[in-house]
Design a protein around this motif. Structure first.
Motif, mmCIF file in Angstrom:
data_model
loop_
_atom_site.group_PDB
_atom_site.id
_atom_site.type_symbol
_atom_site.label_atom_id
_atom_site.label_comp_id
_atom_site.label_asym_id
_atom_site.label_seq_id
_atom_site.Cartn_x
_atom_site.Cartn_y
_atom_site.Cartn_z
ATOM 1 N N THR A 207 0.829 -1.212 0.000
ATOM 2 C CA THR A 207 0.000 0.000 0.000
ATOM 3 C C THR A 207 0.857 1.253 0.000
ATOM 4 N N ALA A 208 1.961 1.225 0.734
ATOM 5 C CA ALA A 208 2.878 2.365 0.743
ATOM 6 C C ALA A 208 3.532 2.550 -0.620
ATOM 7 N N TYR A 209 3.911 1.441 -1.270
ATOM 8 C CA TYR A 209 4.488 1.548 -2.612
ATOM 9 C C TYR A 209 3.500 2.199 -3.572
ATOM 10 N N ALA A 210 2.230 1.788 -3.501
ATOM 11 C CA ALA A 210 1.212 2.370 -4.376
ATOM 12 C C ALA A 210 1.055 3.863 -4.118
ATOM 13 N N ALA A 211 1.081 4.254 -2.841
ATOM 14 C CA ALA A 211 0.937 5.668 -2.490
ATOM 15 C C ALA A 211 2.132 6.485 -2.958
ATOM 16 N N ILE A 212 3.325 5.916 -2.846
ATOM 17 C CA ILE A 212 4.532 6.608 -3.319
ATOM 18 C C ILE A 212 4.450 6.819 -4.833
ATOM 19 N N LYS A 213 4.066 5.780 -5.561
ATOM 20 C CA LYS A 213 3.931 5.914 -7.016
ATOM 21 C C LYS A 213 2.901 6.979 -7.372
ATOM 22 N N GLU A 214 1.779 6.975 -6.668
ATOM 23 C CA GLU A 214 0.722 7.951 -6.941
ATOM 24 C C GLU A 214 1.200 9.367 -6.644
ATOM 25 N N SER A 215 1.941 9.543 -5.565
ATOM 26 C CA SER A 215 2.445 10.868 -5.198
ATOM 27 C C SER A 215 3.410 11.404 -6.245
ATOM 28 N N ILE A 216 4.325 10.561 -6.710
ATOM 29 C CA ILE A 216 5.323 11.003 -7.686
ATOM 30 C C ILE A 216 4.656 11.347 -9.013
ATOM 31 N N ALA A 217 3.710 10.523 -9.450
ATOM 32 C CA ALA A 217 3.007 10.815 -10.699
ATOM 33 C C ALA A 217 2.209 12.109 -10.586
ATOM 34 N N PHE A 218 1.564 12.305 -9.446
ATOM 35 C CA PHE A 218 0.771 13.518 -9.238
ATOM 36 C C PHE A 218 1.663 14.758 -9.246
ATOM 37 N N ALA A 219 2.807 14.664 -8.586
ATOM 38 C CA ALA A 219 3.692 15.824 -8.459
ATOM 39 C C ALA A 219 4.274 16.279 -9.788
ATOM 40 N N LEU A 228 2.313 18.842 -1.733
ATOM 41 C CA LEU A 228 2.313 18.692 -0.274
ATOM 42 C C LEU A 228 0.968 18.171 0.217
ATOM 43 N N ALA A 229 -0.108 18.675 -0.377
ATOM 44 C CA ALA A 229 -1.443 18.200 0.007
ATOM 45 C C ALA A 229 -1.619 16.726 -0.351
ATOM 46 N N LYS A 230 -1.111 16.343 -1.520
ATOM 47 C CA LYS A 230 -1.193 14.934 -1.922
ATOM 48 C C LYS A 230 -0.370 14.062 -0.968
ATOM 49 N N GLU A 231 0.806 14.525 -0.580
ATOM 50 C CA GLU A 231 1.624 13.769 0.373
ATOM 51 C C GLU A 231 0.889 13.569 1.692
ATOM 52 N N ALA A 232 0.223 14.615 2.164
ATOM 53 C CA ALA A 232 -0.538 14.502 3.410
ATOM 54 C C ALA A 232 -1.669 13.483 3.266
ATOM 55 N N GLU A 233 -2.328 13.506 2.098
ATOM 56 C CA GLU A 233 -3.394 12.535 1.833
ATOM 57 C C GLU A 233 -2.851 11.109 1.850
ATOM 58 N N MET A 234 -1.695 10.910 1.204
ATOM 59 C CA MET A 234 -1.098 9.577 1.143
ATOM 60 C C MET A 234 -0.569 9.137 2.512
ATOM 61 N N GLN A 235 -0.079 10.083 3.313
ATOM 62 C CA GLN A 235 0.344 9.747 4.677
ATOM 63 C C GLN A 235 -0.845 9.257 5.498
ATOM 64 N N ARG A 237 -3.512 7.851 4.320
ATOM 65 C CA ARG A 237 -3.907 6.534 3.803
ATOM 66 C C ARG A 237 -2.980 5.440 4.315
ATOM 67 N N THR A 238 -1.670 5.660 4.218
ATOM 68 C CA THR A 238 -0.725 4.618 4.630
ATOM 69 C C THR A 238 -0.638 4.509 6.146
ATOM 70 N N GLY A 239 -0.891 5.616 6.834
ATOM 71 C CA GLY A 239 -0.872 5.572 8.293
ATOM 72 C C GLY A 239 -1.999 4.748 8.874
ATOM 73 N N THR A 241 -2.944 1.874 7.623
ATOM 74 C CA THR A 241 -2.752 0.458 7.307
ATOM 75 C C THR A 241 -2.271 -0.309 8.527
ATOM 76 N N ALA A 242 -2.406 -1.623 8.459
ATOM 77 C CA ALA A 242 -1.861 -2.477 9.518
ATOM 78 C C ALA A 242 -0.338 -2.506 9.464
ATOM 79 N N ASP A 243 0.224 -2.319 8.274
ATOM 80 C CA ASP A 243 1.680 -2.377 8.126
ATOM 81 C C ASP A 243 2.401 -1.277 8.893
ATOM 82 N N HIS A 244 1.792 -0.088 8.957
ATOM 83 C CA HIS A 244 2.501 1.043 9.568
ATOM 84 C C HIS A 244 2.786 0.838 11.054
ATOM 85 N N PRO A 245 1.791 0.622 11.921
ATOM 86 C CA PRO A 245 2.107 0.447 13.336
ATOM 87 C C PRO A 245 2.961 -0.788 13.604
#
Length: 262
Positions: A207-219, A228-235, A237-239, A241-245
Motif C-alpha cells: 500500500t505504501a508503494y502504491a501511495a509513493i507511485k501515486e504521489s510522484i506521478a501527481f507531483a 504537499l497536500a497529496k503527500e498529506a493525503e497519502m500519509q 492513507r498509509t498511516g 494500514t496495519a503495516d505502519h504500526p
C-alpha cells in the motif's frame, strides 16, 4: 488467457511473458487484447504484490505487428490506428499506475510500443545484449505508448527529442549511462535478477508503494502546495494500514518488520 501472453504466479509475484518469439513478440491484436485484460486483472488482484514483464525468445517486444497493420491499411479501414486508444493507452497507463511495483525484464530488443511499455514500468533490468529503438518517425508516425510523457521524465527533454527524431538504436550500456534503465546484467541473469528484485518488493509495504507511485506521478504536473497536500493525503492513507504500526513497533524493538501489504 491466450498462448500469446503467459501469466505465471509465484509467491506474490506475477510474471507476464509476451509469447510470440517467432515475430520477436510483435504486438498482434490477440496479444494486445490479452495485455489489456492481464494488466487490469493484476492491478485488482491483492494476492499479487509485484509484477514482472518480459519477452520470450531473443526480443522483449518490437512493437506493433506491422504485417497486421499493413493488412489493415490495405483494407481501407477508416481508423487504422484506433489500436492506440483501444490498446496502447490502457496498457501503458495500467502499467504506470499499477498499485504495486512493476519490473521490465528486457531480455532483448525493445522497439516502438515495446520500448514504451518498458519505460512505463517502475524498474528496467536489461540484458547486456538488449537495445532500445524508437522508430516511429521512420514510418511517418508520432510517438505512442506514453513516450512523450515517460521519456522526458527519465532522461530529460533534449535526449528524449533526439532519440525520438533520429530513431537511432540505443545499446544497453548507453541506456544505463543516460539513466534510461536501472541495471544491465548478463543475458542469463535478466529474469533471475528481475525476480530477485520482485521478491524483495513483494515482501514490502504494498500500500505504501502504491501511495509513493501515486504521489510522484501527481507531483509531475502539480504545484508544490498541491504536491504537499497529496503527500498529506497519502500519509493518512498509509498511516491507517496495519503495516505502519507493526513496522514502527518492529523498528523500536530493533526487529525486521514483516509487511502484509495491507
Amino acid at each position: 488467457m491466450t498462448d500469446a501472453l503467459l501469466v505465471d504466479h509465484a509467491d506474490g509475484v506475477a510474471t507476464m511473458t509476451l509469447n510470440r518469439p517467432e515475430s520477436m513478440n510483435s504486438l498482434s491484436l490477440e496479444l494486445k487484447d490479452a495485455l489489456v485484460a492481464a494488466v487490469r486483472d493484476l492491478a485488482a488482484d491483492d494476492s499479487v504484490r509485484a509484477v514482472v514483464v518480459t519477452g520470450a525468445g531473443r526480443a522483449f517486444c518490437v512493437g506493433q505487428d506491422l504485417r497486421e497493420h499493413q493488412a489493415m491499411l490495405d483494407s481501407g479501414d477508416a481508423h487504422p490506428l484506433h489500436t492506440v486508444v483501444d490498446h496502447y493507452n490502457p496498457i501503458t497507463s495500467g502499467l504506470a499506475a499499477m498499485p504495486k511495483p512493476v519490473i521490465a525484464a528486457v531480455n532483448g530488443v525493445a522497439a516502438g510500443a515495446g520500448a514504451g511499455f518498458a519505460f512505463a514500468c517502475d524498474f528496467r533490468i536489461v540484458s547486456s545484449k538488449a537495445s532500445f529503438l524508437l522508430a516511429f518517425a521512420g514510418i511517418g508516425l508520432s510517438l505512442d505508448s506514453g513516450m512523450s510523457w515517460t521519456l522526458p521524465r527519465l532522461i530529460g527533454s533534449a535526449r528524449a527529442t533526439a532519440l525520438s527524431l533520429l530513431g537511432e538504436t540505443v545499446s544497453a550500456e548507453a541506456a544505463l549511462e543516460m539513466g534510461l534503465v536501472n541495471a544491465v546484467v548478463e543475458p542469463d541473469r535478466v529474469l533471475p535478477a528481475a525476480h530477485e528484485l520482485a521478491a524483495r518488493l513483494a515482501a514490502g509495504p504494498t500500500t505504501a508503494y502504491a501511495a509513493i507511485k501515486e504521489s510522484i506521478a501527481f507531483a509531475a504536473t502539480s504545484t508544490l502546495d498541491e504536491a504537499l497536500a497529496k503527500e498529506a493525503e497519502m500519509q493518512d492513507r498509509t498511516g491507517a494500514t496495519a503495516d505502519h504500526p507493526a513496522a514502527v513497533a518492529a523498528f523500536v524493538a530493533k526487529q525486521k518488520p514483516t509487511f502484509t501489504g495491507r
